[in-house]
Scaffold this motif. Structure first.
Motif, PDB file in Angstrom:
ATOM      1  N   LEU A 115       1.969  38.712  43.909  1.00 56.26           N
ATOM      2  CA  LEU A 115       1.793  38.096  42.589  1.00 56.26           C
ATOM      3  C   LEU A 115       0.324  38.120  42.162  1.00 56.26           C
ATOM      4  N   LEU A 116      -0.562  37.916  43.129  1.00 53.72           N
ATOM      5  CA  LEU A 116      -2.001  37.960  42.830  1.00 53.72           C
ATOM      6  C   LEU A 116      -2.403  39.356  42.331  1.00 53.72           C
ATOM      7  N   ALA A 154      -0.433  41.783  41.225  1.00 58.27           N
ATOM      8  CA  ALA A 154       0.288  42.135  39.992  1.00 58.27           C
ATOM      9  C   ALA A 154      -0.356  41.467  38.779  1.00 58.27           C
ATOM     10  N   THR A 155      -0.834  40.233  38.973  1.00 60.13           N
ATOM     11  CA  THR A 155      -1.472  39.514  37.860  1.00 60.13           C
ATOM     12  C   THR A 155      -2.810  40.166  37.500  1.00 60.13           C
ATOM     13  N   GLU A 181      -2.186  43.818  36.244  1.00 57.09           N
ATOM     14  CA  GLU A 181      -1.274  43.880  35.081  1.00 57.09           C
ATOM     15  C   GLU A 181      -0.052  44.763  35.324  1.00 57.09           C
ATOM     16  N   ILE A 204      -2.934  31.392  40.865  1.00 61.60           N
ATOM     17  CA  ILE A 204      -1.647  31.823  41.406  1.00 61.60           C
ATOM     18  C   ILE A 204      -0.990  30.591  42.011  1.00 61.60           C
ATOM     19  N   GLY A 219      -0.497  33.703  37.641  1.00 59.94           N
ATOM     20  CA  GLY A 219       0.749  34.213  38.216  1.00 59.94           C
ATOM     21  C   GLY A 219       1.502  33.010  38.745  1.00 59.94           C
ATOM     22  N   ASP A 242       5.060  31.221  40.219  1.00 61.89           N
ATOM     23  CA  ASP A 242       6.398  31.339  40.800  1.00 61.89           C
ATOM     24  C   ASP A 242       7.169  30.032  40.621  1.00 61.89           C
ATOM     25  N   VAL A 278       0.136  36.237  31.681  1.00 58.67           N
ATOM     26  CA  VAL A 278       0.766  35.524  32.802  1.00 58.67           C
ATOM     27  C   VAL A 278       1.911  36.364  33.356  1.00 58.67           C
ATOM     28  N   ILE A 279       2.132  36.227  34.647  1.00 59.94           N
ATOM     29  CA  ILE A 279       3.352  36.774  35.248  1.00 59.94           C
ATOM     30  C   ILE A 279       4.183  35.584  35.703  1.00 59.94           C
TER      31      ILE A 279
END
Ligand code: 8YV
Length: 328
Positions: free
Chosen positions: A118-119, A121-122, A125, A236, A262, A264, A282-283
Motif C-alpha cells: 500500500l505504501l 502503490a500510494t 500511484e 498509511i 493509503g 486499509d 488516496v488509495i
C-alpha cells in the motif's frame, strides 16, 4: 468445573460472526454449535442456549460488548478472530474471569506485506497508472512521473509491535530509514524511539500506522500530526480507522497539508466518506490487511484451537495480556 474434560461432557459454543468453513467444520460432536452471524440475530437463540454456552468464537469484527457477553452466565472463554480485539470488552472479561484469546503471529507477515504494498502503490500511484492504461491514454502520451517515491523517504512507524517490526524489516531491506513512536520503547528494537508523536512527525515525511485501536489511541493521528508531517507527508493506515481523525485527514489531503494517504481501515467501515472516495491522492482498500485465503484459514484455525485447548483442560494458545490464564 470449568473447562474440565470429562468423557461424556458436551461443550456448547456460540459461533458469533460471519460463517467460516474452518470454524464451522472444526469441532467434533463433543461440541454443540449455536450460530449467530450478527449482533441483531442474538435474540433468535433459544433462551436455553444462553444458559449452556461456555465458549464463544468471534469470527469477525462483531461487537462483543459487556451487554453481549453478560448474557451468557456460564461463559469461560471468548476466542476472537484477528490480532486486534477492540471489538471485545476485555475489561469486562477480566473482571468476570472470562479468558479472551486473539490470533497473533499467523497474520504478521501478511499484514506487513499489505502495508508495504500500500505504501509503494500510494507513492508511485499504481492505481491511477492502472486506470491510465485501461483508458487507452497511454497511446497518446506517457504517464507523468510520480511525485512520490520510496527512495527519498524516512518512515515513522506509529506502533512497533510484531507487525510493526515485520514492516520495519521490509523497509530495512528496501534501504529506507525507520524511526518509531509508541508509548514505551519496544524491547530489542534498535530504531530511534520518539515518545512524542508530533516530534516524530516533524522529523519524517511518512507515517505507517500499526497500533491497536480502542479508546487509548482514538484520533491519535490528528491535525497537528498532519501539520508536522508537512506537504510531502504520506500516511498509511493498516491499524484501525479510529486511530486517525478522519475529518482532519480529509481536510489535510484537500488542502495539500499532506500529499497522499493509503488506507486499509476507516472510522465507520464499510462506510467510507464520499470525500475520500472522490480523491485522486488516496488509495482505499476494504480492510484486507490479512485477507488472503492462506492467512485467514490460519487465523480461523487458531480461533478453533484456542477453544479446543481450553475445553481439553489445557491453557489456551494465545490469551490476550488482559486476561492471563492461571493454574493450567
Ligand atoms: C481482520 C484485523 O481483518 O487482525 C486484525 O486485527 O484487523 C484483521 O486481520 C479483522 O479481524 C476483520 O475481521
Amino acid at each position: 468445573m470449568p473447562g474440565v474434560n470429562a468423557t461424556s461432557e458436551k461443550f456448547d459454543l456460540l459461533i458469533y460472526g460471519p460463517s467460516k468453513p474452518v470454524v464451522d467444520d472444526g469441532f467434533t460432536d463433543r461440541y454443540v454449535l449455536h450460530k449467530v452471524e450478527q449482533l441483531g440475530d442474538l435474540d433468535r437463540l433459544p433462551p436455553a442456549a444462553f444458559e449452556k454456552i461456555r465458549g464463544v468464537a468471534v469470527t469477525g469484527l462483531v461487537p462483543a460488548t459487556s451487554n453481549v457477553l453478560s448474557r451468557f452466565p456460564k461463559l469461560e472463554i471468548v476466542s476472537s478472530f484477528g490480532v486486534g480485539y477492540d471489538h471485545i470488552d476485555s475489561a469486562w472479561a477480566r473482571d468476570h474471569g472470562v479468558i479472551v484469546t486473539n490470533t497473533p503471529d499467523v497474520l504478521t507477515e501478511e499484514v506487513a506485506d499489505t502495508a508495504i504494498g500500500l505504501l509503494i502503490a500510494t507513492l508511485r500511484e499504481f492505481v491511477k497508472a492502472d486506470k491510465y492504461v485501461r483508458s487507452g491514454l497511454w497511446l497518446t502520451q506517457n504517464y507523468p512521473l510520480s511525485v512520490g517515491s520510496l527512495r527519498d523517504r524516512k518512515v515513522g512507524m506509529v506502533g512497533m509491535g510484531r507487525i510493526g517490526q515485520a514492516i520495519g524489516r521490509r523497509l530495512d531491506a528496501a534501504k529506507v530509514p525507520v524511526v518509531y513512536h509508541s508509548r514505551n520503547p519496544a524491547a530489542g528494537v534498535a530504531y530511534k524511539h520518539y515518545p512524542n508523536l508530533i516530534e516524530m512527525a516533524k522529523d519524517v515525511d511518512t507515517l505507517v500506522v500499526i497500533i491497536p485501536g480502542g479508546a487509548a489511541t482514538a484520533n491519535l493521528i490528528n491535525a497537528e500530526v498532519m501539520q508536522g508531517l508537512g506537504p510531502r507527508g504520506v500516511i498509511i493506515n493498516v491499524a484501525r480507522g479510529s486511530v486517525i481523525d478522519e475529518p482532519a485527514l480529509i481536510a489535510a489531503l484537500k488542502s495539500g497539508t499532506i500529499l497522499a494517504a493509503g488506507l486499509d481501515v476507516f472510522a465507520n467501515e464499510p462506510k467510507v466518506p464520499d470525500e475520500l472516495r472522490a480523491m485522486q491522492n488516496v488509495i482505499l482498500l476494504p480492510h484486507i490487511g490479512s485477507a488472503s485465503v492462506v492467512t485467514r484459514n490460519a487465523m480461523d484455525q487458531l480461533v478453533v484451537d484456542n477453544l479446543k485447548a481450553w475445553f481439553a483442560g489445557k491453557p489456551p494458545l494465545t490469551p490476550i495480556p488482559e486476561t492471563p490464564v492461571k493454574g493450567r
